[in-house]
Write an enzyme that holds these catalytic residues in place. Sequence first.
Site, PDB file in Angstrom:
ATOM      1  N   ARG A  14       0.859  -1.177   0.000  1.00 36.79           N
ATOM      2  CA  ARG A  14       0.000   0.000   0.000  1.00 36.79           C
ATOM      3  C   ARG A  14       0.897   1.228   0.000  1.00 36.79           C
ATOM      4  O   ARG A  14       1.908   1.265   0.706  1.00 36.79           O
ATOM      5  CB  ARG A  14      -0.907   0.037   1.246  1.00 36.79           C
ATOM      6  CG  ARG A  14      -2.076  -0.920   1.212  1.00 36.79           C
ATOM      7  CD  ARG A  14      -3.124  -0.476   0.205  1.00 36.79           C
ATOM      8  NE  ARG A  14      -4.353  -1.260   0.301  1.00 36.79           N
ATOM      9  CZ  ARG A  14      -4.570  -2.389  -0.354  1.00 36.79           C
ATOM     10  NH1 ARG A  14      -3.613  -2.873  -1.139  1.00 36.79           N
ATOM     11  NH2 ARG A  14      -5.714  -3.025  -0.249  1.00 36.79           N
ATOM     12  N   GLU A  49      -5.675   6.538  -6.662  1.00 37.19           N
ATOM     13  CA  GLU A  49      -5.986   5.550  -7.690  1.00 37.19           C
ATOM     14  C   GLU A  49      -7.408   5.781  -8.187  1.00 37.19           C
ATOM     15  O   GLU A  49      -8.300   6.041  -7.397  1.00 37.19           O
ATOM     16  CB  GLU A  49      -5.839   4.136  -7.125  1.00 37.19           C
ATOM     17  CG  GLU A  49      -4.424   3.799  -6.677  1.00 37.19           C
ATOM     18  CD  GLU A  49      -4.285   2.395  -6.102  1.00 37.19           C
ATOM     19  OE1 GLU A  49      -5.284   1.620  -6.163  1.00 37.19           O
ATOM     20  OE2 GLU A  49      -3.214   2.063  -5.591  1.00 37.19           O
ATOM     21  N   HIS A  68      -2.318  -1.429  -9.916  1.00 39.65           N
ATOM     22  CA  HIS A  68      -2.816  -2.151  -8.739  1.00 39.65           C
ATOM     23  C   HIS A  68      -3.439  -3.491  -9.147  1.00 39.65           C
ATOM     24  O   HIS A  68      -4.567  -3.835  -8.772  1.00 39.65           O
ATOM     25  CB  HIS A  68      -3.833  -1.318  -7.965  1.00 39.65           C
ATOM     26  CG  HIS A  68      -3.963  -1.730  -6.532  1.00 39.65           C
ATOM     27  ND1 HIS A  68      -4.359  -0.872  -5.537  1.00 39.65           N
ATOM     28  CD2 HIS A  68      -3.734  -2.923  -5.920  1.00 39.65           C
ATOM     29  CE1 HIS A  68      -4.389  -1.509  -4.378  1.00 39.65           C
ATOM     30  NE2 HIS A  68      -4.017  -2.764  -4.578  1.00 39.65           N
TER      31      HIS A  68
END
Length: 338
Positions: free
Chosen positions: A255, A283, A302
Amino acid sequence: MTEIYETQPERTDLPLVVMPSLLQSMIEPIKAQFPALKDVARVRMYEEFTSDEAVLAERITDADALLVGGYHISDDLLNAIAERSHIRCIVFCGTGVASYINLPLAREHRIRVCNAEHYGDHAVAEHAFALMLELVRRVGALDADVKSGNWAWSGGDGLQLAGRRLGIIGLGGIGSTVAGIARGFGMQVSAWNAHVPAERFAGLDVTPVDDLGDLIAGSDVVSVHLPLNDATRGIVTAEHLARLRPGTLFINTARSEVIEPGALLARLRKGDIPAGLDVFDHEPLSADDAICAIPGVVLTPHVGWRTDGAFKELTRQMIACLTAYFAGEDYNVVVSER
């Protein structure tokens, strides 16, 4: 028109589970798990991805439990869920639920929140190595060169992972899997000794390093695998990153929030650290984001967790969370409704 998939629609005596939005890749894997809910709960699943909260709120009005497929639940939506629906169980499709739902607020509303654990250990670990290998061998650029008729590669020779030292920040399920793969590549492996049992280091043949800055300074490759929680948020600081030696590879598939805000961008802007990143402060990442303009940085959207094997295990755990909830049992409970 959005396809709606339902199971046991005639069983109105059963509680209703709604999945109002999901990734296309999850449709078939989660359908395969629904037989486990026979005579337990009926399901209504909308076969499209949306993060439009007005649409989400409308779709979950009569639900008793909610399956969350990769979108953020704002505080406003969570408040609406608590006030205007029967939902007292939310099952999230991943581990890092704290990034998607306000857990203290869910606790205040007495809503159970569940997640999935270790489903993506191999998927994310393999993706970390995909990023490393792209940095050291530049296969994507080579492929483009060959296909454009350029056989004389002018981008410099590759680097070899064998013999280099990998420093792992976070020796949990994913970090441990990364350590095993690294050994297969012939790398030396160290890891930050933060709340990790001594036997795990011994079993993986990994060298413990007590100080995070020392681990970073002594590594040729640094790979981040910490979970995000209150204790880890911003734990990798600008001071730590300043100790990266020029040429050190920096990988983050965990993260972005475990790094001090702005610290990584500032360090990468110096131009001497190749990096492979799958997670970001914001994001989706926009094309004009500052990090996109830094040479020597490989970015992916991601997707480290997204493999066939991970989806199969993820959806199995999601349905297991529901069957446990309706049976009055606990399974992967992050926030209890009690």
